[in-house]
Design a protein around this motif. Structure first.
Motif: not given
Length: 222
Positions: A164-185
């Motif tokens: 869960q911790w690793a998946m959550n980190h991935c979720l946050a990283q997508i939101g941080i680095d990829h603005p087109e996916h930020r709202t969904r993240a």
């Protein structure tokens, strides 16, 4: 120091054992009592010694394995060897250092990411997710980010702690680095509420994905 023996190193690590350090580490599932700054000092003195690293790893001792990740030559390990090492790395710190200091530097990192990502063992899978997060941040070309968000949305809430911790980190990283996916993240994080109540010291960033994303984006824009 090229002729240092495993016995000499184990004796040195035993001499550095601190019951107070061990007590703190055991709360986090780590069975060693060596201050990590002192461990790094030993590694700095020993420098790179691949044969010694393999021998230290083979002892199964947690402090010795941590030291092995610091004195090894990451590119010298075969893919199957790293796979076996990861599957035998059951304490959180050894697992974390092996992934971050060795596997990420290996030419086999991408093959292992793909092999581990959907592994039925959640601890192994967490390593696959950690490598995926590295790709999200540093080499996202070819990754299906929307597909990763689908998997996170479906599985993160009920995943075992380390996965869960690793998946959550991935979720946050997508939101941080990829603005087109930020709202969904952010929306996924808000709906699942994973780590929302995680105790976070003052002046530290919460691991709760919506807070983490907002803080890191704020820093980028500052």
């Amino acid at each position: 120091m090229g002729d240092t023996t495993v016995a000499e190193v184990l004796a040195e690590l035993a001499a550095l054992e601190d019951p107070k350090v061990r007590a703190v580490n055991e709360k986090h599932g780590d069975d060693h009592g060596v201050n990590l700054s002192k461990l790094r000092a030993v590694a700095k003195r020993l420098k790179t010694q691949q044969d010694l690293a393999r021998q230290l790893w083979a002892t199964g001792d947690t402090a010795a394995r941590l030291l092995a990740t610091l004195v090894c030559r990451p590119k010298a390990f075969e893919q199957d060897e790293l796979d076996g090492m990861l599957r035998g790395a059951r304490t959180p710190k050894v697992h974390d250092w092996l992934v971050n200091y060795v596997v990420k530097q290996s030419p086999h990192a991408e093959a292992l990411r793909l092999a581990w990502f959907a592994d039925p063992d959640p601890v192994v899978a967490s390593a696959g997710w950690a490598l995926t997060t590295e790709r999200v941040a540093k080499g996202p070309a070819g990754l299906d980010l929307a597909g990763l968000l689908d998997v996170i949305e479906a599985r993160m809430k009920d995943a075992p702690d380390r996965l869960q911790w690793a998946m959550n980190h991935c979720l946050a990283q997508i939101g941080i680095d990829h603005p087109e996916h930020r709202t969904r993240a952010v929306a996924i994080g808000e709906r699942l509420e994973v780590l929302k109540d995680y105790p976070t010291p003052p002046n530290c960033t919460s691991p709760y994905a919506p807070s983490w994303i907002a803080e890191m984006v704020r820093r980028q824009d500052a």
